[in-house]
Design a protein around this motif. Structure first.
Motif, short mmCIF file in Angstrom:
data_model
loop_
_atom_site.label_atom_id
_atom_site.label_comp_id
_atom_site.label_asym_id
_atom_site.label_seq_id
_atom_site.Cartn_x
_atom_site.Cartn_y
_atom_site.Cartn_z
N GLN A 203 -43.80 -4.12 13.33
CA GLN A 203 -43.82 -2.69 13.74
C GLN A 203 -42.81 -1.99 12.91
O GLN A 203 -42.60 -2.09 11.67
N PHE A 204 -41.83 -1.36 13.64
CA PHE A 204 -40.91 -0.31 12.87
C PHE A 204 -39.66 -1.39 12.19
O PHE A 204 -39.03 -2.20 12.95
N ASP A 205 -39.59 -1.22 10.68
CA ASP A 205 -38.53 -2.09 10.16
C ASP A 205 -37.46 -0.96 10.15
O ASP A 205 -37.35 -0.11 9.12
N THR A 206 -36.20 -1.29 10.77
CA THR A 206 -34.87 -0.66 10.86
C THR A 206 -34.23 -0.69 9.31
O THR A 206 -33.22 0.21 9.21
N ASN A 207 -34.24 -1.48 8.68
CA ASN A 207 -33.59 -1.85 7.46
C ASN A 207 -34.37 -0.57 6.37
O ASN A 207 -33.55 -0.37 5.60
N LYS A 208 -35.74 -0.60 6.34
CA LYS A 208 -36.13 0.44 5.67
C LYS A 208 -36.30 1.77 6.04
O LYS A 208 -36.16 2.73 5.43
N ASN A 209 -36.33 1.96 7.52
CA ASN A 209 -36.60 3.13 7.69
C ASN A 209 -35.07 3.75 8.73
O ASN A 209 -35.01 3.44 9.72
N GLY A 210 -34.24 4.40 7.76
CA GLY A 210 -33.08 4.80 8.49
C GLY A 210 -32.90 6.09 8.95
O GLY A 210 -33.79 6.50 9.68
N PHE A 211 -31.79 6.94 8.65
CA PHE A 211 -31.91 8.24 9.14
C PHE A 211 -33.17 9.04 8.47
O PHE A 211 -33.49 10.17 9.15
N GLY A 212 -33.38 8.73 7.31
CA GLY A 212 -34.57 9.40 6.79
C GLY A 212 -35.74 9.56 7.53
O GLY A 212 -36.52 10.56 7.66
N TRP A 213 -35.96 8.55 8.22
CA TRP A 213 -37.42 8.21 9.04
C TRP A 213 -37.03 9.39 10.30
O TRP A 213 -38.07 10.17 10.69
N LEU A 214 -36.20 9.45 10.96
CA LEU A 214 -35.82 10.24 11.92
C LEU A 214 -35.82 11.68 11.62
O LEU A 214 -36.50 12.54 12.14
N ALA A 215 -35.07 12.14 10.60
CA ALA A 215 -35.27 13.43 10.11
C ALA A 215 -36.53 13.92 9.58
O ALA A 215 -37.12 14.98 9.83
N THR A 216 -37.36 12.99 8.93
CA THR A 216 -39.00 13.09 8.54
C THR A 216 -39.90 13.72 9.82
O THR A 216 -40.44 14.29 9.80
N THR A 217 -39.45 12.75 10.65
CA THR A 217 -40.25 12.92 11.92
C THR A 217 -40.01 14.03 12.71
O THR A 217 -40.90 14.86 13.21
N VAL A 218 -38.97 14.51 12.91
CA VAL A 218 -38.67 15.89 13.74
C VAL A 218 -39.05 17.05 12.55
O VAL A 218 -39.64 18.13 13.12
N TYR A 219 -38.83 16.94 11.35
CA TYR A 219 -39.47 17.99 10.38
C TYR A 219 -41.00 17.98 10.44
O TYR A 219 -41.47 19.09 10.78
N ARG A 220 -41.77 16.82 10.54
CA ARG A 220 -42.92 17.01 10.54
C ARG A 220 -43.65 17.46 11.96
O ARG A 220 -44.87 18.05 11.93
N GLN A 221 -42.83 17.42 12.67
CA GLN A 221 -43.20 18.00 14.18
C GLN A 221 -43.35 19.46 14.11
O GLN A 221 -44.39 19.98 14.79
N PHE A 222 -42.52 20.16 13.30
CA PHE A 222 -42.56 21.76 13.20
C PHE A 222 -43.37 21.99 11.94
O PHE A 222 -43.99 23.19 12.07
N ILE A 223 -43.37 21.29 10.84
CA ILE A 223 -43.92 21.62 9.95
C ILE A 223 -45.08 20.69 9.65
O ILE A 223 -45.24 19.71 9.18
N GLN A 224 -46.30 21.22 10.25
CA GLN A 224 -47.47 20.54 10.31
C GLN A 224 -48.70 21.36 9.47
O GLN A 224 -48.97 22.25 9.77
N LEU A 225 -48.91 20.77 8.21
CA LEU A 225 -49.98 21.39 7.50
C LEU A 225 -51.44 20.70 7.43
O LEU A 225 -52.11 20.93 6.37
N SER A 226 -51.46 19.74 8.06
CA SER A 226 -52.93 19.07 8.23
C SER A 226 -54.07 19.98 8.70
O SER A 226 -55.17 20.11 8.01
N THR A 227 -53.66 20.97 9.69
CA THR A 227 -54.83 21.93 10.15
C THR A 227 -54.17 23.11 10.46
O THR A 227 -53.09 23.37 10.67
N VAL A 228 -55.01 24.08 10.48
CA VAL A 228 -54.48 25.61 10.89
C VAL A 228 -53.83 25.42 12.03
O VAL A 228 -52.82 26.00 12.50
N PRO A 229 -54.57 24.80 13.35
CA PRO A 229 -53.94 24.95 14.75
C PRO A 229 -52.63 24.15 14.72
O PRO A 229 -51.82 24.62 15.40
N ASN A 230 -52.66 23.07 13.87
CA ASN A 230 -51.21 22.38 14.06
C ASN A 230 -50.09 22.92 13.29
O ASN A 230 -49.04 23.06 13.84
N PHE A 231 -50.44 23.87 12.23
CA PHE A 231 -49.54 24.83 11.77
C PHE A 231 -48.93 25.73 12.53
O PHE A 231 -47.80 26.23 12.55
#
Length: 283
Positions: free
Chosen positions: A142-170
């Motif tokens: 599953q999740f590799d903490t060595n490869k996914n550091g703070f960047g994973w956390l920041a990206t996950t939060v960012y993608r929660q608000f900036i969703q470009l996959s569909t208009v409703p998600n956006f």
């Protein structure tokens, strides 16, 4: 928390559209129990009765017996909220002793009941396995903490608000950003402050490995601990509805009443349709 039935209904619809069919029935039950616990947690602000405290504790404890995941991330969210609220009240009221007494009186019984129930599941893990994982397969599968550091956390939060996959998600992401801004600007109000604290709590829950791994070489799968992001995010989205309603009213009187129906038509119904379609395709 919104004190308006229309906004509460929007939150319920958003919850259904976002997580309509949980993957596992045990996890789905635990999520339901955890959300009910949060409802009682908010009730404790106005109803300090013994019944409410015990019911809140039973709901949280039973969620642990259904599935550990919601119990843990909701526990972190609520723990963070209580701690930050304590700090906030100490700064504003300048009386630490009073705040300690109030917090203990409000939450002690609830968490004792939850702890005792949760120990039915966690007790053997502590006494027999000492909270160690004999076969640490999750480190490789599953999740590799060595490869996914703070960047994973920041990206996950960012993608929660900036969703470009569909208009409703956006649109949902934009509402979430609006709600986040509204909660920050209105942090003097308890409901919005608590929503903000719950949001910070789920970020701490998902990013706990950044602290626990270097200190104890132990962590829970971070993606599991971040799975509850939908709870504060959807609450922020509904605060966003109220935020944009106020902006619309300033532009033109009576315009604000159209914001919630547009939200249902442009966001909720398409997401519900997508959830049902995905469910039918996966059967």
């Amino acid at each position: 928390i919104f004190k308006k039935k229309k906004l509460a209904f929007c939150l319920a619809l958003a919850g259904l559209s976002y997580n309509l069919f949980p993957v596992k029935h045990t996890y789905g039950l635990a999520v339901g129990l955890a959300i009910l616990f949060l409802a009682y947690f908010f009730m404790l602000e106005n109803d300090n009765s013994l019944k409410t405290k015990i019911l809140a504790g039973l709901l949280l404890g039973l969620s642990a017996l259904s599935h550990y995941q919601p119990f843990l991330y909701v526990g972190v969210m609520v723990g963070t909220t209580i701690l930050l609220e304590f700090v906030y009240k100490c700064k504003t009221e300048k009386n630490v002793t009073k705040q300690i007494k109030e917090m203990c009186g409000k939450y002690f019984i609830t968490f004792v009941v939850a702890f005792l129930l949760a120990m039915i599941f966690f007790g053997p893990l502590i006494t027999k396995y000492h909270m160690k994982t004999p076969n640490r397969t999750q480190e490789y599968s599953q999740f590799d903490t060595n490869k996914n550091g703070f960047g994973w956390l920041a990206t996950t939060v960012y993608r929660q608000f900036i969703q470009l996959s569909t208009v409703p998600n956006f649109l949902l992401g934009i509402l979430g950003l609006g709600g986040l801004l509204a909660c920050v600007l209105n942090k003097h109000k308890t409901e919005q402050r608590y929503t903000l604290f719950l949001f910070l709590g789920i970020i701490i829950s998902g990013g706990h490995y950044l602290i626990t791994k270097p200190l104890f070489n132990a962590w829970v799968v971070p993606s599991h601990m971040m799975a509850g992001m939908f709870i504060p995010f959807l609450a922020l989205s509904v605060w966003g509805i109220k935020f944009f309603q106020a902006i619309a009213e300033q532009k033109k009187q009576g315009l604000g009443k159209f914001v919630a129906p547009i939200f249902v038509l442009a966001v909720i119904l398409p997401l519900l349709n997508s959830s049902v379609s995905n469910y039918n395709n996966d059967r």
